[in-house]
Structures are given as structure tokens and as C-alpha cells.
Scaffold this motif. Structure first.
Motif, PDB file in Angstrom:
ATOM      1  N   ARG A 265      42.506 -27.613   9.782  1.00  0.00           N
ATOM      2  CA  ARG A 265      43.209 -27.929   8.552  1.00  0.00           C
ATOM      3  C   ARG A 265      42.221 -28.526   7.547  1.00  0.00           C
ATOM      4  O   ARG A 265      41.262 -29.208   7.920  1.00  0.00           O
TER       5      ARG A 265
ATOM      6  N   GLY B 160      50.534 -24.461   5.535  1.00  0.00           N
ATOM      7  CA  GLY B 160      50.127 -25.793   5.956  1.00  0.00           C
ATOM      8  C   GLY B 160      51.298 -26.730   6.029  1.00  0.00           C
ATOM      9  O   GLY B 160      52.450 -26.315   6.223  1.00  0.00           O
TER      10      GLY B 160
ATOM     11  N   TRP C 182      48.579 -33.446   2.088  1.00  0.00           N
ATOM     12  CA  TRP C 182      48.570 -32.012   2.386  1.00  0.00           C
ATOM     13  C   TRP C 182      47.605 -31.713   3.511  1.00  0.00           C
ATOM     14  O   TRP C 182      46.469 -32.212   3.522  1.00  0.00           O
TER      15      TRP C 182
ATOM     16  N   GLY D 163      46.137 -28.163   4.812  1.00  0.00           N
ATOM     17  CA  GLY D 163      46.127 -26.747   4.491  1.00  0.00           C
ATOM     18  C   GLY D 163      45.438 -25.906   5.542  1.00  0.00           C
ATOM     19  O   GLY D 163      44.371 -26.284   6.059  1.00  0.00           O
TER      20      GLY D 163
ATOM     21  N   VAL E 266      46.454 -23.934   0.088  1.00  0.00           N
ATOM     22  CA  VAL E 266      46.357 -25.397   0.049  1.00  0.00           C
ATOM     23  C   VAL E 266      44.934 -25.868   0.338  1.00  0.00           C
ATOM     24  O   VAL E 266      44.581 -27.013   0.084  1.00  0.00           O
ATOM     25  N   ASP E 267      44.099 -24.974   0.821  1.00  0.00           N
ATOM     26  CA  ASP E 267      42.682 -25.291   1.040  1.00  0.00           C
ATOM     27  C   ASP E 267      41.959 -25.154  -0.294  1.00  0.00           C
ATOM     28  O   ASP E 267      41.175 -24.234  -0.512  1.00  0.00           O
TER      29      ASP E 267
END
Length: 412
Positions: free
Chosen positions: A169, A200, A219, A221, A227-228
């Protein structure tokens, strides 16, 4: 009087140092920052601690902020479905006791000052392996709780217990004021876990920070996914804007209560990533001395299950018990191995559960999570597993056990 050196001043290192100090040990603590530098620095974690870990602090009378921190009464799960609508939404209630989060800038700075006020020797120095080689000759035991940097290289990766070599993540944290209550339960606080399949997770957690009550927007992700996106962002306001934009896209029900949020302070954001890893517990110094790894140094889990500070507290409590029981005997390699194995009896459940939550959930787990909305006992049991992850062995991993459990709940 036995002399012990603790390297690293996080949750585990400070709790262990203060615990040893309270039992009459001569403790030296090495930290790379002063209390003031910790207090004025950047946030370090999300640190929601559940009942068992909080009780370890109470046992040592270190729960200085318990009356000020929000009481977290439950844990809720939402799952994003088609068109970013909630396919699942429920909240489970804690049965053993409430959870709490205290910004580590508040707690670690306060504990550092308490340690010195109680007569402990504090050395402000970023320790290297060569330093420990020198210091180890002057102490009966050296404990390494600094989970980053050169010192970690002394502890070899345990491949059999570490299925991941890469981060699973990308992490992004923002501490904010002004978040509205969840309309589903405006009268009590809960950790909210929002699962966005393939993208995520968003966690929303009440906390106590330097400026009082706040909330954490966190968050996680999937690497390479939408989301990254926080790598390279240095401006805190840009970080918050991206956090909110992703909330609006994937968890609009959370975004709806965030219309008036603002960062708690300029140090209220954090981003990064790391691979979950279990390491061998004993480090060997160039001069032949041995050191024992503590908490994140030897068992690092992804924060998807919120276990970091809890595991650190449980490790410190376990190690403290092992040291006290050992009395005046030598802290040899066999004792170090036994001490870690005692802690691993608890930590292995955390590692197994966390690694499972990082993977694509199988059908029986999806059914279990979905059943929390129909059966309150399922929601409650899942929520209480965050305090005692060993219970997941009884109903989470194996389809047959999950089906039997859900059938029993339905029958009742």
C-alpha cells in the motif's frame, strides 16, 4: 542494579524504558530527537490503540491523556459499490473497553520528559551500529526499538514469515479539524474503515493532537492505482486537497462531512510506503555482542489493520515481563530467543490477519463482511478482533468456519 540500554524512543522503546525504570533498573534511553523536537515535528502515525494496549499503559500509570482523548466506542466498515455508493455499511461496538488515539508528538514528547524527570539518562544521538558495539560492553542488555535506518540491517529478514518483498500500500495521512460527525452515529465516536475494491482503503479516526480534538484521514492506496498519488507532494495544503478529492470520488459519504476541514498544523501530513517484514530477533554486533530487536524492528505490519501501536505496546509489556522474570541471570542468546518467541505468540496473529487483509478477499470473507449489516453480533465480533486478532482464527480464514459461524448467528 542491572543496567539496560534502550535505543529508540517510540511507543515500544519509551513504554519499556519507563516500565523498567519503575522497577528499579538503571535505564539509558537513546533518542535521535529531544522532546521539543518531537513535539514540533511532523506527525508520525495514526496510532488508534484498543483496550488491551491501553491497559498496558494504565498498568504503568502512563495514560496521561486518557481524560482528554476522544473515546472511540466502535469500529465501522463501509464498502464502495457501483457508482461510488455504499454496498455495505455497519458499525460494531467494542465490548472490552473503548479505544483511543493520542498523536505521538504529544505522547512521545510527554513520555520523554517523564523519563528524565524520574531520573532516567537520556542520550540524544542517532545511534549507529558502531555506537552499539561500544555501548554494549557497558550494559547488561541492549534493546533496539528504532525501526528505521542502519540499525535494522542487523536483523535478517525471516523469509518464511515475510510473504511480501514490496510495499502493498501507498500511505497518506492528514490530521484535520472541522470534520463533522457520521450521521449514522452522531452521539458516539467510531473508527471508520472504508474499503474501495481494487483501489485501497480510507480510514477516519478521532484523535487528540497538539491543538485538541481532531480527526485523521488516512488513505491506503493499492500501488499503481489512483490513490497512489501522493509521492512527491511536499505542500501540506496540496496533500489535503488530494485527500479530499479522492474522498469525493471514492467515499462521497465521508467527503460530505469534510466540507469545512483544515489541517491541524503544518506538520499534520505524512506519506510513504514500506514492505511488511518479520525479521530475526537477535542482532550481532561486530565486536561479538548481541542486541534484541523490539516491536517494529522485528515485526513490521502494514497499518491496514491498525495494529502498529497496539503491537508495540504488547511487545513492550511482554518483554518487560520476560526481563523481570529473568532476575539476575545473564541475558544470553537463548533468553533473547525465548523472549521474542513469547511475544511472537501474540504477534503471529497480527501478521497473519494483516497479510490476509492486504490480499484480494475470498468469497467467504466478503460474505462475512457483508453479514455485519444484517447481524449485529457479526459486526461486533469483527470490531473486537482489532483488540484480539487471535479470535479471527475461529471464524475468518477458513470458509468452513466462516459458514458455521454465520449459520449459528442466523439460527440465534
Amino acid at each position: 542494579m542491572r543496567k539496560i540500554l534502550v535505543v529508540g524512543a517510540g511507543q515500544s522503546g519509551l513504554q519499556l524504558a519507563l516500565g523498567l525504570q519503575s522497577h528499579g533498573y538503571e535505564v539509558t534511553l537513546m533518542s535521535n530527537r529531544t522532546a521539543d523536537e518531537v513535539r514540533t515535528g511532523r506527525v508520525m502515525s495514526t496510532q488508534v490503540m484498543f483496550h488491551t494496549a491501553l491497559q498496558h499503559e494504565r498498568d504503568l500509570r502512563l495514560n496521561f491523556w486518557e481524560s482528554q482523548a476522544p473515546r472511540i466506542e466502535g469500529l465501522g466498515v463501509s464498502v464502495t459499490g457501483p457508482e461510488s455508493r455504499r454496498a455495505v455499511d455497519w458499525v460494531g461496538m467494542f465490548e472490552g473497553g473503548y479505544a483511543q488515539s493520542v498523536d505521538q508528538r504529544v505522547k512521545m514528547a510527554g513520555w520523554l520528559e517523564t523519563f528524565t524527570q524520574r531520573g532516567g539518562q537520556l542520550v540524544i544521538h542517532g545511534a549507529a551500529v558502531s555506537d552499539l558495539d561500544y555501548f554494549s560492553r557497558a550494559y547488561d542488555l541492549v534493546l533496539v526499538s528504532a525501526g528505521k535506518g542502519e540499525l535494522v540491517s542487523m536483523f535478517a529478514r525471516d523469509a518464511a514469515r515475510s510473504p511480501y518483498r514490496e510495499p502493498q500500500r501507498a500511505l497518506a495521512v492528514a490530521y484535520v479539524h472541522g470534520l463533522g460527525p457520521r450521521p449514522e452515529h452522531p452521539d458516539f465516536d467510531a473508527v471508520r474503515c472504508n474499503l474501495v475494491p481494487g483501489v485501497g482503503e480510507l480510514f477516519v479516526m478521532p484523535t487528540l493532537t497538539l491543538s485538541g480534538r481532531a480527526d485523521i484521514l488516512f488513505w491506503e492506496g493499492v500501488p499503481g492505482g489512483p490513490v497512489d498519488a501522493f509521492r512527491g507532494i511536499r505542500d501540506p495544503e496540496e496533500h489535503l486537497a488530494l485527500t479530499l478529492a479522492l474522498m469525493e470520488r471514492y467515499t462521497p459519504w465521508e467527503h460530505a462531512r469534510a466540507s469545512e476541514v483544515e489541517l491541524t498544523d503544518a506538520g499534520g501530513t505524512l506519506s510513504g510506503r514500506y514492505a511488511p517484514t518479520v525479521r530475526q530477533p537477535i542482532g550481532r554486533l561486530p565486536g561479538g555482542g548481541l542486541v534484541l530487536g523490539v516491536a517494529d524492528v522485528v515485526v513490521t505490519n502494514d497499518p491496514i489493520t491498525g495494529q502498529g501501536s497496539n503491537s508495540a505496546s504488547k511487545c513492550a509489556a511482554s518483554y518487560l515481563a520476560s526481563i523481570l522474570e529473568h532476575g539476575e541471570k545473564e541475558f544470553d542468546e537463548a533468553w533473547m530467543r525465548q523472549t521474542f518467541d513469547r511475544y511472537w505468540d501474540t504477534a503471529r496473529h497480527v501478521t497473519k490477519w494483516t497479510n490476509a487483509m492486504l490480499d484480494v478477499p475470498p468469497d467467504h470473507v466478503l460474505k462475512l463482511i457483508g453479514s455485519g449489516g444484517a447481524y449485529q453480533p457479526v459486526a461486533d465480533r469483527f470490531a473486537n478482533g482489532f483488540d484480539d486478532p487471535s479470535d479471527f482464527e475461529n471464524f475468518f480464514y477458513e470458509p468452513e468456519k466462516t459458514e458455521a459461524y454465520l449459520a449459528a448467528v442466523a439460527a440465534r
